[in-house]
Design an enzyme around this catalytic site. Structure first.
Site, PDB file in Angstrom:
ATOM      1  N   ARG A 267      43.137  35.599  81.866  1.00 31.97           N
ATOM      2  CA  ARG A 267      44.372  36.256  82.314  1.00 31.97           C
ATOM      3  C   ARG A 267      45.123  35.349  83.279  1.00 31.97           C
ATOM      4  O   ARG A 267      46.333  35.221  83.243  1.00 31.97           O
ATOM      5  CB  ARG A 267      44.077  37.617  82.956  1.00 31.97           C
ATOM      6  CG  ARG A 267      45.294  38.210  83.667  1.00 31.97           C
ATOM      7  CD  ARG A 267      45.241  39.721  83.892  1.00 31.97           C
ATOM      8  NE  ARG A 267      43.952  40.212  84.340  1.00 31.97           N
ATOM      9  CZ  ARG A 267      43.441  40.033  85.555  1.00 31.97           C
ATOM     10  NH1 ARG A 267      44.112  39.379  86.479  1.00 31.97           N
ATOM     11  NH2 ARG A 267      42.242  40.491  85.849  1.00 31.97           N
TER      12      ARG A 267
ATOM     13  N   TYR B 160      70.148  43.963  73.677  1.00 37.17           N
ATOM     14  CA  TYR B 160      69.032  44.424  72.851  1.00 37.17           C
ATOM     15  C   TYR B 160      68.635  45.850  73.249  1.00 37.17           C
ATOM     16  O   TYR B 160      68.455  46.150  74.432  1.00 37.17           O
ATOM     17  CB  TYR B 160      67.850  43.458  73.036  1.00 37.17           C
ATOM     18  CG  TYR B 160      66.648  43.837  72.229  1.00 37.17           C
ATOM     19  CD1 TYR B 160      66.655  43.720  70.851  1.00 37.17           C
ATOM     20  CD2 TYR B 160      65.506  44.329  72.836  1.00 37.17           C
ATOM     21  CE1 TYR B 160      65.563  44.079  70.098  1.00 37.17           C
ATOM     22  CE2 TYR B 160      64.399  44.692  72.090  1.00 37.17           C
ATOM     23  CZ  TYR B 160      64.438  44.567  70.720  1.00 37.17           C
ATOM     24  OH  TYR B 160      63.343  44.934  69.982  1.00 37.17           O
TER      25      TYR B 160
ATOM     26  N   LYS C  15      61.050  35.756  67.782  1.00 37.77           N
ATOM     27  CA  LYS C  15      62.212  35.491  66.935  1.00 37.77           C
ATOM     28  C   LYS C  15      62.278  34.004  66.554  1.00 37.77           C
ATOM     29  O   LYS C  15      61.380  33.525  65.914  1.00 37.77           O
ATOM     30  CB  LYS C  15      63.463  35.971  67.672  1.00 37.77           C
ATOM     31  CG  LYS C  15      63.326  37.379  68.305  1.00 37.77           C
ATOM     32  CD  LYS C  15      63.183  38.494  67.293  1.00 37.77           C
ATOM     33  CE  LYS C  15      62.787  39.824  67.918  1.00 37.77           C
ATOM     34  NZ  LYS C  15      63.650  40.312  68.981  1.00 37.77           N
TER      35      LYS C  15
ATOM     36  N   ASP D  52      68.900  36.083  78.736  1.00 38.99           N
ATOM     37  CA  ASP D  52      68.064  36.296  77.554  1.00 38.99           C
ATOM     38  C   ASP D  52      68.604  35.346  76.492  1.00 38.99           C
ATOM     39  O   ASP D  52      69.672  35.575  75.925  1.00 38.99           O
ATOM     40  CB  ASP D  52      68.136  37.761  77.096  1.00 38.99           C
ATOM     41  CG  ASP D  52      67.216  38.046  75.909  1.00 38.99           C
ATOM     42  OD1 ASP D  52      66.972  37.112  75.118  1.00 38.99           O
ATOM     43  OD2 ASP D  52      66.759  39.197  75.756  1.00 38.99           O
TER      44      ASP D  52
HETATM   45  C1  LIG Z   1      63.507  41.215  70.046  1.00 38.83           C
HETATM   46  C2  LIG Z   1      64.227  41.000  71.298  1.00 38.83           C
HETATM   47  C3  LIG Z   1      63.656  41.364  72.527  1.00 38.83           C
HETATM   48  C4  LIG Z   1      62.298  42.030  72.605  1.00 38.83           C
HETATM   49  O1  LIG Z   1      61.270  41.186  72.207  1.00 38.83           O
HETATM   50  P1  LIG Z   1      59.883  41.662  71.519  1.00 38.83           P
HETATM   51  O2  LIG Z   1      59.201  40.376  71.253  1.00 38.83           O
HETATM   52  O3  LIG Z   1      60.256  42.421  70.286  1.00 38.83           O
HETATM   53  O4  LIG Z   1      59.187  42.529  72.490  1.00 38.83           O
HETATM   54  C5  LIG Z   1      64.376  41.093  73.673  1.00 38.83           C
HETATM   55  N1  LIG Z   1      65.597  40.521  73.630  1.00 38.83           N
HETATM   56  C6  LIG Z   1      66.181  40.172  72.470  1.00 38.83           C
HETATM   57  C7  LIG Z   1      67.525  39.546  72.465  1.00 38.83           C
HETATM   58  C8  LIG Z   1      65.523  40.399  71.261  1.00 38.83           C
HETATM   59  O5  LIG Z   1      66.104  40.070  70.109  1.00 38.83           O
END
Ligand SMILES: *Cc1c(COP(=O)(O)O)cnc(C)c1O
Length: 375
Positions: A38, A90, A187, A162
């Site tokens: 961890r 998101y 992603k 983000d």
């Molecule tokens: C998918 C996504 C998230 C969340 O991520 P997870 O890996 O699904 O928990 C946050 N911000 C954006 C822009 C996303 O496309």
């Protein structure tokens, strides 16, 4: 792309998966640098130092999902603090702030961050940070990272970006003045629709130390196998994104000329309001294309008829996916608010993959057949 080298003695080209919970100490008072997974794991560390290097930050941190990363990030703030947040962001991040962190006294104002004036107007005495998503999801609005982070710095606020839709290959927010970058590595970074992961990069040592404390205390860390999958995906990030962006540009142009389509949202189109700004602050326009149909029935028809393209949530992978934001990713937003934002029941979002673009166009064409008669 070099991610960094592990401590391996065999010369293995692929970083080993250190599938261990704990580490033996050489003797009393000594540590190999690893004590418990961890707190730190060598496979995860390669990913963490790799993303920090790509983004130009002092430290990187890997989490079990993008939402776990965002949760850790929001724990930097406390009761009474106020954040300014991109309004059409998101859906999961909206839910986290609106339904969970609000219960702990962290307030958020949701603002159209493509207009820096609106951001300035939303700043209050309690404001501690500006959380930008740019380009936004699903309407691809673009915020000026340099201008907003300069304004934030002047007022003593943090700027958080983000950067999921762009990755450091296309956009490096820390080099434009931001303090923190967060990713859903699920992603584009991992890129194969086979792992869920999240990352944070901190620009300063001070923020990196605070995040390390939070990561170790809260514990939503990424496991070694999944860390390895993200590292493996990142080796091909550049070639994947080049191809995906090229395909997206072709598809966006094609959709813009289709009779069943009312509007296309893709910053690579010159008609998009964020086109020039994104051209300036990023190395490409990305691979997410949203489009609004003239008729709701066409949206359902496309989702039912696509063959090569999959009707599935998520984005950024090598396979092209199509989603219905109002019913999937943004279902937690109030319907009236959704309509105001433009996330209506005629809007579909494509995440364009690496397939042959002619095959993708043929699939979209056959899915849209019959729609011309309605217009
Ligand atoms: C998918 C996504 C998230 C969340 O991520 P997870 O890996 O699904 O928990 C946050 N911000 C954006 C822009 C996303 O496309």
């Amino acid at each position: 792309m070099q991610l960094g080298v592990g401590q391996d003695l065999t010369g293995a080209l692929s970083i080993p998966i250190y599938q261990t919970a704990t580490f033996r100490h050489p003797c009393f008072g000594e540590s190999t640098g690893y004590d418990y997974s961890r707190s730190g794991n060598p496979t995860r560390r390669v990913l963490e130092t790799g993303i920090a290097r790509l983004d130009g930050g002092a430290g990187g941190f890997a989490y079990a999902s993008g939402m776990a990363a965002l949760t850790n990030l929001l724990l930097l703030f406390k009761r009474g603090d106020h954040l300014i947040v991109t309004e059409d962001l998101y859906g999961g991040t909206f839910r986290l702030l609106d339904k969970i962190f609000s219960q702990y006294g962290l307030a958020a104002a949701f603002v159209d961050t493509s207009d820096p004036e609106l951001v300035a107007l939303a700043i209050k005495d309690e404001t501690k940070a500006i959380l930008l998503e740019t380009p936004t999801n699903p309407l691809l609005k673009v915020a000026d990272i340099g201008k907003i982070s300069a304004m934030a710095r002047e007022k003593g606020l943090l700027t958080i970006v983000d950067n999921t839709f762009m990755t450091p290959y296309l956009q490096r927010p820390l080099s434009m003045g931001a303090d923190l970058v967060v990713y859903s590595a699920t992603k584009f970074l991992a890129g194969h629709n086979d792992v869920v992961a999240g990352l944070i990069v901190a620009k300063s040592e001070e923020l990196a130390e605070r995040l390390y404390f939070l990561q170790n205390s809260v514990g939503a860390v990424l496991g070694p196998q999944d860390s390895w999958l993200v590292i493996r995906g990142m080796k091909t990030l550049g070639v994947r994104l080049d191809r995906q962006t090229e395909n997206a540009q072709t598809i966006a142009g094609w959709l813009a000329g289709h009779k069943a389509v009312r509007r296309v949202f893709y910053p690579g189109l010159e008609t998009h309001p964020g086109h020039l700004l994104l051209k300036e602050q990023a190395g490409g326009f990305g691979a997410v294309v949203s489009f609004e149909l003239l008729d709701k029935s066409a949206a359902e028809q496309i989702l039912n008829k696509v063959k090569l393209i999959s009707f599935a949530e998520s984005l950024g992978g090598v396979e092209t996916l199509i989603t219905f934001p109002a019913y999937q990713t943004h279902a937690d937003i109030d319907p009236l608010e959704r309509e105001r934002l433009g996330i209506n029941d005629r809007l579909l979002r494509l995440s364009v993959g690496i397939e042959d673009v002619d095959d993708l166009l043929a699939d979209l064409e056959q899915a849209l057949i019959g729609e011309e008669v309605y217009v």
